[in-house]
Design a protein around this motif. Structure first.
Motif, PDB file in Angstrom:
ATOM      1  N   GLY A 102       0.811  -1.221   0.000  1.00 22.23           N
ATOM      2  CA  GLY A 102       0.000   0.000   0.000  1.00 22.23           C
ATOM      3  C   GLY A 102       0.839   1.262   0.000  1.00 22.23           C
ATOM      4  O   GLY A 102       0.346   2.340  -0.333  1.00 22.23           O
ATOM      5  N   ALA A 103       2.102   1.133   0.378  1.00 17.69           N
ATOM      6  CA  ALA A 103       2.997   2.292   0.455  1.00 17.69           C
ATOM      7  C   ALA A 103       3.958   2.356  -0.729  1.00 17.69           C
ATOM      8  O   ALA A 103       5.011   2.984  -0.644  1.00 17.69           O
ATOM      9  N   PHE A 104       3.575   1.726  -1.868  1.00 16.14           N
ATOM     10  CA  PHE A 104       4.512   1.658  -2.997  1.00 16.14           C
ATOM     11  C   PHE A 104       4.852   3.031  -3.563  1.00 16.14           C
ATOM     12  O   PHE A 104       5.884   3.204  -4.214  1.00 16.14           O
ATOM     13  N   THR A 105       4.032   4.043  -3.297  1.00 18.75           N
ATOM     14  CA  THR A 105       4.323   5.389  -3.796  1.00 18.75           C
ATOM     15  C   THR A 105       5.230   6.174  -2.852  1.00 18.75           C
ATOM     16  O   THR A 105       5.646   7.282  -3.176  1.00 18.75           O
ATOM     17  N   PHE A 112       7.270   5.837   5.917  1.00 19.91           N
ATOM     18  CA  PHE A 112       6.678   4.498   5.892  1.00 19.91           C
ATOM     19  C   PHE A 112       6.456   3.987   7.316  1.00 19.91           C
ATOM     20  O   PHE A 112       5.369   3.488   7.654  1.00 19.91           O
ATOM     21  N   LYS A 113       7.468   4.155   8.152  1.00 16.77           N
ATOM     22  CA  LYS A 113       7.370   3.679   9.533  1.00 16.77           C
ATOM     23  C   LYS A 113       6.270   4.433  10.289  1.00 16.77           C
ATOM     24  O   LYS A 113       5.493   3.829  11.031  1.00 16.77           O
ATOM     25  N   GLU A 114       6.202   5.736  10.084  1.00 18.38           N
ATOM     26  CA  GLU A 114       5.176   6.548  10.752  1.00 18.38           C
ATOM     27  C   GLU A 114       3.772   6.130  10.302  1.00 18.38           C
ATOM     28  O   GLU A 114       2.856   6.005  11.111  1.00 18.38           O
ATOM     29  N   ASN A 115       3.613   5.901   8.984  1.00 18.96           N
ATOM     30  CA  ASN A 115       2.309   5.479   8.458  1.00 18.96           C
ATOM     31  C   ASN A 115       1.928   4.102   8.989  1.00 18.96           C
ATOM     32  O   ASN A 115       0.768   3.856   9.338  1.00 18.96           O
ATOM     33  N   LEU A 116       2.920   3.208   9.065  1.00 24.14           N
ATOM     34  CA  LEU A 116       2.656   1.860   9.571  1.00 24.14           C
ATOM     35  C   LEU A 116       2.216   1.919  11.031  1.00 24.14           C
ATOM     36  O   LEU A 116       1.249   1.243  11.431  1.00 24.14           O
ATOM     37  N   GLU A 117       2.902   2.739  11.822  1.00 20.58           N
ATOM     38  CA  GLU A 117       2.537   2.876  13.237  1.00 20.58           C
ATOM     39  C   GLU A 117       1.132   3.450  13.385  1.00 20.58           C
ATOM     40  O   GLU A 117       0.368   3.047  14.268  1.00 20.58           O
ATOM     41  N   ARG A 118       0.779   4.390  12.494  1.00 22.44           N
ATOM     42  CA  ARG A 118      -0.553   4.997  12.520  1.00 22.44           C
ATOM     43  C   ARG A 118      -1.625   3.955  12.191  1.00 22.44           C
ATOM     44  O   ARG A 118      -2.678   3.910  12.824  1.00 22.44           O
ATOM     45  N   ARG A 149      -4.307  -0.718   4.177  1.00 16.19           N
ATOM     46  CA  ARG A 149      -3.422  -0.664   3.006  1.00 16.19           C
ATOM     47  C   ARG A 149      -3.606   0.660   2.265  1.00 16.19           C
ATOM     48  O   ARG A 149      -2.639   1.278   1.828  1.00 16.19           O
ATOM     49  N   GLY A 150      -4.881   1.111   2.148  1.00 14.58           N
ATOM     50  CA  GLY A 150      -5.140   2.400   1.509  1.00 14.58           C
ATOM     51  C   GLY A 150      -4.525   3.559   2.275  1.00 14.58           C
ATOM     52  O   GLY A 150      -3.980   4.491   1.687  1.00 14.58           O
ATOM     53  N   LEU A 151      -4.565   3.484   3.592  1.00 14.33           N
ATOM     54  CA  LEU A 151      -4.007   4.560   4.427  1.00 14.33           C
ATOM     55  C   LEU A 151      -2.488   4.637   4.358  1.00 14.33           C
ATOM     56  O   LEU A 151      -1.908   5.677   4.677  1.00 14.33           O
ATOM     57  N   MET A 152      -1.855   3.536   3.946  1.00 13.08           N
ATOM     58  CA  MET A 152      -0.385   3.519   3.891  1.00 13.08           C
ATOM     59  C   MET A 152       0.177   4.509   2.861  1.00 13.08           C
ATOM     60  O   MET A 152       1.342   4.882   2.931  1.00 13.08           O
ATOM     61  N   SER A 153      -0.651   4.942   1.912  1.00  8.47           N
ATOM     62  CA  SER A 153      -0.187   5.941   0.941  1.00  8.47           C
ATOM     63  C   SER A 153      -0.412   7.368   1.443  1.00  8.47           C
ATOM     64  O   SER A 153      -0.140   8.328   0.733  1.00  8.47           O
ATOM     65  N   ASN A 154      -0.904   7.475   2.698  1.00 10.92           N
ATOM     66  CA  ASN A 154      -1.122   8.777   3.332  1.00 10.92           C
ATOM     67  C   ASN A 154      -2.008   9.680   2.462  1.00 10.92           C
ATOM     68  O   ASN A 154      -1.625  10.795   2.112  1.00 10.92           O
ATOM     69  N   PRO A 155      -3.224   9.208   2.121  1.00  8.49           N
ATOM     70  CA  PRO A 155      -4.033   9.935   1.138  1.00  8.49           C
ATOM     71  C   PRO A 155      -4.723  11.178   1.692  1.00  8.49           C
ATOM     72  O   PRO A 155      -5.055  11.258   2.872  1.00  8.49           O
ATOM     73  N   LYS A 156      -4.962  12.141   0.792  1.00  6.72           N
ATOM     74  CA  LYS A 156      -5.811  13.289   1.118  1.00  6.72           C
ATOM     75  C   LYS A 156      -7.282  12.878   0.991  1.00  6.72           C
ATOM     76  O   LYS A 156      -8.137  13.387   1.700  1.00  6.72           O
TER      77      LYS A 156
END
Length: 237
Positions: A102-105, A112-118, A149-156
């Motif tokens: 989900g974080a491929f971008t 990545f680590k911050e998003n994963l923890e979130r 998985r969608g949130l891993m790209s930190n979307p708006k």
């Protein structure tokens, strides 16, 4: 301010006109619901917005940019995440590997680590099962994984297609609470959902879609009290 603006959108599958010149907006910070019967065109709209289905005519603007002809992977990089109907997780991979994809971008390891923890903070069960094969999770846990998985790209903006489909009432309630939390944490949400009552209860505004056309647009509160909507979608006479 409109984060997403759809103008006069037309989509066809061969000779069949699936979407017939619709226009709507999603403002920053909102939860917007698209409600309608099966076959009304809700999924087609989401797939067109995210570049998976081409538009015949009309425009899609995201964050002030015209993305009508933009490739799907580039739209993800711009800050839009799509959680498709049926979850579409990678069944044979672990929970962690699904989240990583989900974080491929995102190339920044710290981000990545911050998003994963979130994501783990929002979905403690995913952290507990991070080494488990995703296909062995329950339906509700798989839906959590798809959203995570969608949130891993930190979307708006997050587009959610039928997130409660096939889930037990307990998981349905939990998923809707999660959607509200995602929104409170700063992500705008466009929600397609068969459970009209639930989606209207958490959204700011909603659009009613019938055979490829928007027939009603109003605040969710007003639609909850609209006699035609109550009869057609809320199971009330």
């Amino acid at each position: 301010m409109a984060l997403l603006k759809v103008s006069n959108l037309e989509v066809s599958y061969g000779v069949i006109r699936a979407i017939k010149g619709i226009s709507f907006e999603v403002n920053e910070g909102e939860i917007i619901a698209l409600i309608g019967a099966n076959g009304a065109g809700k999924t087609t709209i989401l797939n067109t917005i995210t570049g998976l289905v081409p538009a015949k005519s009309g425009t899609v603007e995201f964050d002030g940019k015209n993305i009508t002809k933009t490739a799907a992977h580039k739209i993800v990089r711009m800050g839009m995440a799509h959680v498709p109907e049926g979850r579409r997780i990678f069944q044979n991979l672990t929970v962690y590997d699904n989240l990583k994809l989900g974080a491929f971008t995102r190339d920044d390891k710290k981000e990545f680590k911050e998003n994963l923890e979130r994501v783990y903070a929002s979905f403690p069960r995913l952290e507990e099962r991070k080494n488990q094969i995703a296909g062995t999770l329950s339906g509700g846990e798989q839906q959590m994984l798809a959203i995570g998985r969608g949130l891993m790209s930190n979307p708006k903006l997050m587009l959610l297609d039928e997130p409660s489909m096939g889930l037990s009432p307990i998981f349905v309630a939990e998923i809707f609470e999660i959607i509200q939390t995602i929104n409170k944490n700063g992500t705008t949400v466009l929600l397609v959902e068969q459970n009209a009552k639930k989606s209207l209860s958490i959204s700011n505004r909603a659009y009613v879609l019938e055979t490829g056309k928007i027939t009603i647009a109003d605040t969710s509160e007003n639609l909850m009290n609209n006699e035609a909507v109550k009869k057609a979608y809320l199971g009330e006479d």
